[in-house]
Design a protein around this motif. Structure first.
Motif, mmCIF file in Angstrom:
data_model
loop_
_atom_site.group_PDB
_atom_site.id
_atom_site.type_symbol
_atom_site.label_atom_id
_atom_site.label_comp_id
_atom_site.label_asym_id
_atom_site.label_seq_id
_atom_site.Cartn_x
_atom_site.Cartn_y
_atom_site.Cartn_z
ATOM 1 N N GLY A 6 0.789 -1.224 0.000
ATOM 2 C CA GLY A 6 0.000 0.000 0.000
ATOM 3 C C GLY A 6 0.825 1.279 0.000
ATOM 4 N N GLU A 8 1.785 3.258 2.251
ATOM 5 C CA GLU A 8 2.799 3.478 3.284
ATOM 6 C C GLU A 8 4.219 3.223 2.766
ATOM 7 O OE1 GLU A 8 -1.046 2.145 5.124
ATOM 8 O OE2 GLU A 8 0.218 1.376 3.529
ATOM 9 N N GLU A 53 4.289 -1.327 7.904
ATOM 10 C CA GLU A 53 3.025 -2.063 7.798
ATOM 11 C C GLU A 53 2.275 -1.742 6.507
ATOM 12 O OE1 GLU A 53 0.930 -1.424 11.488
ATOM 13 O OE2 GLU A 53 2.488 -2.461 12.624
ATOM 14 N N ALA A 56 -0.458 -6.170 3.047
ATOM 15 C CA ALA A 56 -1.634 -6.881 3.553
ATOM 16 C C ALA A 56 -2.172 -7.793 2.463
ATOM 17 C CB ALA A 56 -2.721 -5.895 3.974
ATOM 18 N N ARG A 60 -7.784 -7.819 2.827
ATOM 19 C CA ARG A 60 -7.687 -7.194 4.153
ATOM 20 C C ARG A 60 -7.053 -5.803 4.111
ATOM 21 N NH1 ARG A 60 -4.558 -9.737 8.250
ATOM 22 N NH2 ARG A 60 -3.092 -10.218 6.625
ATOM 23 N N VAL A 61 -6.962 -5.196 2.939
ATOM 24 C CA VAL A 61 -6.359 -3.861 2.866
ATOM 25 C C VAL A 61 -7.296 -2.838 3.502
ATOM 26 C CG1 VAL A 61 -4.992 -4.324 0.790
ATOM 27 C CG2 VAL A 61 -7.261 -3.329 0.554
ATOM 28 N N THR A 62 -6.712 -1.756 3.989
ATOM 29 C CA THR A 62 -7.520 -0.674 4.535
ATOM 30 C C THR A 62 -8.279 0.008 3.402
ATOM 31 O OG1 THR A 62 -5.743 0.942 4.256
ATOM 32 C CG2 THR A 62 -5.836 -0.237 6.381
ATOM 33 N N GLU A 63 -9.303 0.739 3.742
ATOM 34 C CA GLU A 63 -10.077 1.457 2.732
ATOM 35 C C GLU A 63 -9.176 2.411 1.947
ATOM 36 O OE1 GLU A 63 -13.783 4.569 2.608
ATOM 37 O OE2 GLU A 63 -13.830 2.990 4.131
ATOM 38 N N GLU A 64 -8.260 3.055 2.646
ATOM 39 C CA GLU A 64 -7.320 3.989 2.010
ATOM 40 C C GLU A 64 -6.467 3.283 0.948
ATOM 41 O OE1 GLU A 64 -3.080 6.011 3.173
ATOM 42 O OE2 GLU A 64 -4.564 5.838 4.761
ATOM 43 N N ASN A 65 -6.127 2.019 1.194
ATOM 44 C CA ASN A 65 -5.256 1.288 0.264
ATOM 45 C C ASN A 65 -6.004 0.437 -0.752
ATOM 46 O OD1 ASN A 65 -2.611 2.114 0.836
ATOM 47 N ND2 ASN A 65 -2.669 0.981 2.762
ATOM 48 N N GLU A 66 -7.313 0.484 -0.757
ATOM 49 C CA GLU A 66 -8.107 -0.278 -1.717
ATOM 50 C C GLU A 66 -7.662 -0.028 -3.171
ATOM 51 O OE1 GLU A 66 -10.486 -3.199 -2.786
ATOM 52 O OE2 GLU A 66 -10.370 -2.613 -0.680
#
Length: 110
Positions: A6, A8, A53, A56, A60-66
């Motif tokens: 992602g 990060e 971090e 993923a 299971r990625v965060t919404e930000e990393n979709e």
């Protein structure tokens, strides 16, 4: 796509994940690393060693990393700036070395 890197990772590229990957499926762009979805064996060895971090499982990625789920794939199947052909699945990142360019999504990231 088993694992995704992602936002990060942008401008961080620690490379710990590359060292841990048993199948050499993590490729280096210019500002970010990308996991080749056709070469990844879904072992998860990369995830716990990432200091920011950024890794993923795709589901299971965060919404930000979709957006990075599709973007990670795009790095391998679309023509990147300055390249003659899509990268595809060369069978290991060490065979091709640093790619040195990123997808449009990463390029637009501030």
């Amino acid at each position: 796509m088993p694992y995704v890197i992602g936002s990060e990772c942008i401008d961080t590229t620690d490379m710990s994940c590359v060292e841990e990957c048993p199948v050499d499926c993590i490729y280096e762009g210019d500002r970010k690393l990308y996991i080749n979805p056709k070469e990844c064996i879904d072992c998860g060895a990369c995830e716990p060693v990432c200091p920011v971090e950024a890794i993923a499982q795709d589901r299971r990625v965060t919404e930000e990393n979709e957006p990075h789920v599709a973007d990670n794939r795009r790095f391998f199947v679309e023509l990147l700036p300055g390249r003659d052909a899509p990268l595809g699945s060369p069978g290991g990142a060490s065979k091709v070395g640093r790619i040195g360019v990123d997808t449009e999504l990463v390029g637009e990231h501030g």
